[in-house]
Design a protein around this motif. Structure first.
Motif, PDB file in Angstrom:
ATOM      1  N   ALA B  12     -22.037  -1.123   6.221  1.00 35.80           N
ATOM      2  CA  ALA B  12     -21.281  -0.600   5.284  1.00 35.80           C
ATOM      3  C   ALA B  12     -20.064  -0.840   5.678  1.00 35.80           C
ATOM      4  O   ALA B  12     -19.373  -0.408   4.370  1.00 35.80           O
ATOM      5  N   LEU B  13     -20.586  -0.581   7.084  1.00 32.24           N
ATOM      6  CA  LEU B  13     -18.052  -1.090   6.979  1.00 32.24           C
ATOM      7  C   LEU B  13     -17.427  -2.087   7.464  1.00 32.24           C
ATOM      8  O   LEU B  13     -16.433  -2.574   7.023  1.00 32.24           O
ATOM      9  N   PRO B  16     -16.254  -5.795   2.396  1.00 38.63           N
ATOM     10  CA  PRO B  16     -17.062  -5.761   1.379  1.00 38.63           C
ATOM     11  C   PRO B  16     -17.065  -7.278   1.329  1.00 38.63           C
ATOM     12  O   PRO B  16     -15.853  -8.164   0.847  1.00 38.63           O
ATOM     13  N   SER B  21     -15.006  -6.061  -4.262  1.00 40.37           N
ATOM     14  CA  SER B  21     -13.161  -5.604  -3.561  1.00 40.37           C
ATOM     15  C   SER B  21     -12.466  -6.190  -5.236  1.00 40.37           C
ATOM     16  O   SER B  21     -11.914  -5.483  -5.573  1.00 40.37           O
ATOM     17  N   GLU B  24     -13.593  -3.726  -8.150  1.00 39.43           N
ATOM     18  CA  GLU B  24     -13.013  -2.042  -7.704  1.00 39.43           C
ATOM     19  C   GLU B  24     -11.223  -1.697  -7.488  1.00 39.43           C
ATOM     20  O   GLU B  24     -11.676  -0.949  -8.322  1.00 39.43           O
ATOM     21  N   ARG B  25     -10.651  -2.975  -7.569  1.00 41.01           N
ATOM     22  CA  ARG B  25      -9.596  -2.812  -6.811  1.00 41.01           C
ATOM     23  C   ARG B  25      -9.270  -2.623  -8.686  1.00 41.01           C
ATOM     24  O   ARG B  25      -7.946  -1.554  -9.409  1.00 41.01           O
TER      25      ARG B  25
END
Lengths: 257, 353
Positions: B12-13, B16, B21, B24-25
């Motif tokens: 999860a870290l 992505p 991304s 999302e951005r």
């Protein structure tokens, strides 16, 4: 566990009007141990934690950090000396992602001129946050979603990871498992062990005796503003702890020097 | 610390994939996207229905000029709302700043006080007038911020109070009359001029928007504005000087009203005491329409730009289509309620995890 205490409180007295909240309380935590601080409602746990984390000042008594006498005039002063506290409200900014919460008030700036102009380096904060979460075994659904979208256990984990990131000595955890389900509780308890294994002293304030017995190395019991018992968690049972909390059986206080 | 880097980083870290991304951005920048899509849709529909009138360069530049002053006011308001506050005083602060700066410029121009028309004051006088307007705006903003933080009066009341005070003070300065004599250069070069076919007022608004976007989205000041709006107490405990931050944010809103004041006097060649009573509602609607949450902690400058443009495009399109312009007011009210409702639904969905 080292022999010399990391943080020590001696004979702390705190009076609010007619109420003697702390009546000569003692407390000790060592580096690399989880010390549970338990006591019934009104025993003085919250007052003691507030004093040890700088939110309140004692009327009498002394606090020793690494054997040196210290006074914490404010939470910021305590933080500057390596003591962090995670309260039940967690103090996270729900709209910000975990990384920006981890660096709240301590943002990483871009190198060079941009940094001097106040530009933040979000990528660096995400990288550092990912490292910190990995170090403590915290798994988040995504590093970019706002904290509000995380589960209760994950929010708790972010708050604890932040405290551990900035505390160099002691982390106080106020009821970290209070509102969590079984699986989430286990994750948070694992995280608390991880924080201890980083070499910090962890003080766990909890009402939940089974969690205390599961995770703590040592237990100190407060009653009516005084420490009435301290024991290794191996020797403790729920019955003994409850007896000490309620005054059923009092264990003699070992002399301290 | 060295052995930690060798430990596997949980999935999860890991970074992505770029597609997520980017999405999302985008959604972060344009406040969910649907409002941006609505603007595109409106422009497309009006352009298709009346290409000659709506899509003409003249009409588009008029649209942009109409949006310019509101956009500048909305930039400061975005910071205030992101920080969890509200500023009702912007219109009055604009009026006060324009009166003060117009009086200063008139006095410095050497023209008699009862001049009607334009003066031949030079750029130096205009610069002093501009600085006066910006300083007076920022000062009113700082007063708002001080009252909100130190007197702990709710921002709704504080800025309602300064709304009255700034307007009244402006009327006291001029006995309720507008100052109608402004430097010719200000009116013709800034108010009516253009550079490379782009009106100067629009250029000013665009530059201000770019600077505001950089400040809000890329700097520590912006990040702390979000933090304070998201959880004031947590920000305080994290060592952020919360009061200073809030005062600066209100001062910024006042500063944008001061900039709006210069633009307004330049455009209309007079101060406009009676013309800004509804500015605060227009501006707050635009900011909220653009996806900035009234509860603080969420918002974007790009969203605000879209939120400013939608009512202006809608009004213009209705006029061109021959729909009574009163319908614009009705439609805008409905769109605003819809925008806040969608924000609430998203918030609830998110808080459920």
């Amino acid at each position: 566990m080292s022999n010399s205490p990391l943080l020590q409180a001696k004979g702390i007295r705190r009076r609010f009007g007619h109420v003697q909240a702390l009546d000569g309380a003692d407390f000790t935590v060592h580096a690399g141990e989880i010390c549970a601080l338990i006591g019934d409602n009104g025993a003085g746990k919250s007052t003691l934690v507030k004093i040890l984390s700088g939110s309140d000042q004692p009327n009498e008594g002394e606090i020793l950090l690494d054997g040196q006498r210290v006074t914490f005039s404010s939470p910021t002063a305590a933080q500057a000396q390596g003591i962090a506290t995670v309260y039940q409200d967690l103090a996270l900014a729900p709209e910000l992602p975990p990384s920006e919460n981890l660096f709240l008030g301590r943002e990483i700036l871009r190198p060079g001129l941009l940094g001097r102009l106040g530009f933040v380096d979000r990528a660096a904060m995400r990288r550092e946050a990912a490292l910190q979460f990995a170090r403590l075994g915290v798994r988040l659904r995504s590093a970019k979603i706002p904290v509000a979208a995380l589960s209760g256990g994950q929010k708790q984990s972010v708050a604890i990871a932040r405290a551990a990131r900035w505390a160099s000595k002691v982390v106080f955890l106020d009821e970290p498992t209070a509102a969590l389900g079984v699986v989430q509780t286990q994750r948070v308890l694992d995280l608390i062990r991880q924080v201890r294994d980083q070499g910090l002293g962890v003080v766990l304030i909890s009402h939940n005796m089974s969690h205390v017995l599961e995770v703590a190395d040592r237990v100190e019991v407060l009653r009516l503003g005084r420490r009435v018992a301290q024991m290794s968690a191996r020797d403790a049972t729920v019955e003994r702890l409850v007896a000490a909390m309620t005054g059923g059986v009092s264990q003699p206080e070992p002399a301290h020097g | 610390m060295d052995d930690l880097t060798s430990r596997p980083v949980p999935d999860a870290l890991a970074p992505p994939d770029e597609r997520t991304s980017l999405r999302e951005r985008w959604s972060g920048w344009i406040g969910g996207g649907w409002i941006f899509a609505l603007l595109i849709l409106l422009v497309l529909v009006f352009s298709l229905l009346r290409p000659a009138q709506f899509a003409s360069p003249y009409n588009l530049s008029m649209l942009a000029i109409n949006a310019a002053i509101f956009l500048v006011l909305s930039l400061g308001q975005t910071f205030v709302i992101v920080a969890g506050g509200i500023d009702l005083s912007v219109g009055s602060v604009l009026v006060f700043s324009s009166i003060l700066s117009a009086q200063v410029m008139l006095a410095l121009s050497g023209a008699p006080a009862d001049t009607y028309g334009t003066t031949n004051a030079g750029w130096g006088v205009i610069l002093i007038g501009a600085v006066t307007a910006l300083a007076s705006g920022a000062a009113w903003g700082a007063v708002n911020g001080l009252l909100v933080t130190f007197a702990r009066i709710p921002p709704l009341i504080v800025t309602l109070g300064t709304l009255g005070m700034a307007l009244g003070a402006a009327q006291i300065l001029t006995n309720g009359l507008d100052v109608r004599a402004l430097p010719d250069l200000l009116v013709n070069v800034i108010g009516g001029g253009s550079i490379a076919h782009i009106p100067v007022l629009v250029l000013i608004a665009v530059i201000a928007a770019v600077l505001a976007a950089i400040l809000l989205h890329l700097t520590r000041f912006g990040l702390r504005t979000f933090a304070v709006g998201s959880n004031t107490e947590a920000s305080r405990r994290a060592g952020i000087p919360v009061r200073g931050q809030i005062i600066k944010v209100y001062a910024l809103s006042g500063l944008s009203a001061g900039l709006g004041a210069i633009m307004s006097t330049a455009r209309f060649s007079t101060t406009t005491i009676g013309g800004h009573a509804m500015d605060n509602l227009t501006v707050i609607s635009a900011v909220v329409l653009g996806g900035t949450s009234l509860f603080g902690g969420i918002g974007s400058i790009a969203g605000t730009v879209v939120g400013v443009l939608i009512p202006i495009v809608l009004l213009n399109g209705f006029v061109i289509l021959g729909i009574p312009p009163f319908w614009q007011t009705v439609t805008m009210g409905a769109v605003l309620i819809l925008a806040v409702w969608i924000d609430q639904l998203k918030r609830r969905a998110r808080d459920r995890g």
